[in-house]
Enzyme design. Structure first.
Site, PDB file in Angstrom:
ATOM      1  N   TYR A 159       0.834  -1.204   0.000  1.00  0.00           N
ATOM      2  CA  TYR A 159       0.000   0.000   0.000  1.00  0.00           C
ATOM      3  C   TYR A 159       0.875   1.263   0.000  1.00  0.00           C
ATOM      4  CZ  TYR A 159      -3.855   3.060   1.624  1.00  0.00           C
ATOM      5  OH  TYR A 159      -4.796   4.057   1.760  1.00  0.00           O
ATOM      6  N   LYS A 163       1.033   4.082  -2.894  1.00  0.00           N
ATOM      7  CA  LYS A 163       0.658   5.471  -2.601  1.00  0.00           C
ATOM      8  C   LYS A 163       1.833   6.425  -2.814  1.00  0.00           C
ATOM      9  CE  LYS A 163      -3.704   4.849  -1.511  1.00  0.00           C
ATOM     10  NZ  LYS A 163      -4.757   5.369  -2.421  1.00  0.00           N
TER      11      LYS A 163
END
Ligand code: NAP
Length: 250
Positions: A159, A163
């Site tokens: 993640y 991001k």
């Protein structure tokens, strides 16, 4: 429609607009006068409810199904929007998932699922809207990243990488599209109460938030609305606006 309407006559696409932060963004952009396209992948009922709540207020919205991690579906989504609305002025790349796990135990499939949606999905949607926005010589792209992409987080290597990638993608796209009046920015929420965060240990997280509370979906939507709709935001591009209660201060 509110007096702050400044997207009147414009069309805004919100990926993953049926639930969570995307739902709040859909409401905020509709209230600013945009016709909002509520994209969803599997939550058809939730997306239709967002459309119903918006249209009941006399504002405009419709839902379109597409998995935005799949190239053909993204191209079909943008084609549908252009055929139905005739234009696309605002893209909010909001759709995202988590598949958490410590690095040594992280399955390759969990790594790939998160990169495919949270990073490649942003690329696919941005590429697909670039041509119509370049032709219009206007457009605003807003990518929802995360403070985790700025500071890292144990258990979220996939993640955080996706991001952080979105931040680089945002800045590169901003440089490529600036000469045609298109701005590209990112909004980085901290911890916001949604389905994505409902199983987290709230007490441990709150200790790291100077303002002492989780953020709300509406607070993130407010930042997106500013970047999408406020005339003052026309001179802002390639930036990351944190909505995080002070969690990350550079
Ligand atoms: P959420 O409540 O879990 O909602 C996720 C949304 O993404 C849903 O609308 C879902 O729609 C959509 N989605 C999932 N897979 C999709 C796909 N393949 N194609 C299209 N849409 C898809 O999450 P959230 O908390 O609102 O998060 C929204 C964004 O904010 C994400 O990018 C997330 O990473 C970011 N963010 C959240 C927080 C937080 O604290 N909540 C913090 C920082 C950043 P379906 O149900 O139809 O699949």
């Amino acid at each position: 429609m509110t007096s702050s309407a400044s997207l009147t006559g414009q069309t805004a696409l919100v990926t993953g607009g049926g639930r969570g932060i995307g739902r709040a963004i859909a409401f905020a952009l509709a209230a600013s006068g945009a016709e909002v396209v509520v994209n969803y992948s599997s939550s058809a009922e939730a997306a239709e409810e967002v459309v119903r709540l918006i249209t009941e207020k006399g504002e405009k919205a419709y839902a379109v199904q597409a998995n935005v991690s799949i190239e053909d579906e993204v191209d079909g989504l943008i084609k549908t929007v252009l055929e139905r609305s005739g234009r696309l002025d605002v893209l909010v790349n909001n759709a995202g998932i988590t598949r958490d796990g410590l690095l040594m135990r992280m399955k390759t499939s969990d790594w790939q699922a998160v990169i495919n949606l949270n990073l490649t999905g942003v690329f696919l949607c941005s590429r697909a809207v670039a041509r119509p926005m370049l032709k219009q010589k206007s457009g605003r792209i807003i990518n929802i990243t995360s403070v985790v992409g700025l500071m890292g987080n144990a258990g979220q290597a996939n993640y955080a990488a996706a991001k952080a990638g979105v931040v680089g993608l945002t800045k590169s796209t901003a440089k490529e599209l600036a000469s045609r009046g298109i701005t590209v920015n990112a909004v980085a929420p901290g911890f916001i109460a949604t389905d994505m965060t409902k199983d987290l240990d709230a007490d441990a997280i709150l200790r790291d938030i100077p303002l002492g509370t989780f953020g709300t979906q509406e607070q993130v939507a407010g930042a997106v609305r500013f970047l999408a709709a406020d005339p003052a935001a026309a001179y802002i591009t390639g930036q990351v606006l944190q909505v995080d209660g002070g969690m990350v201060m550079a």
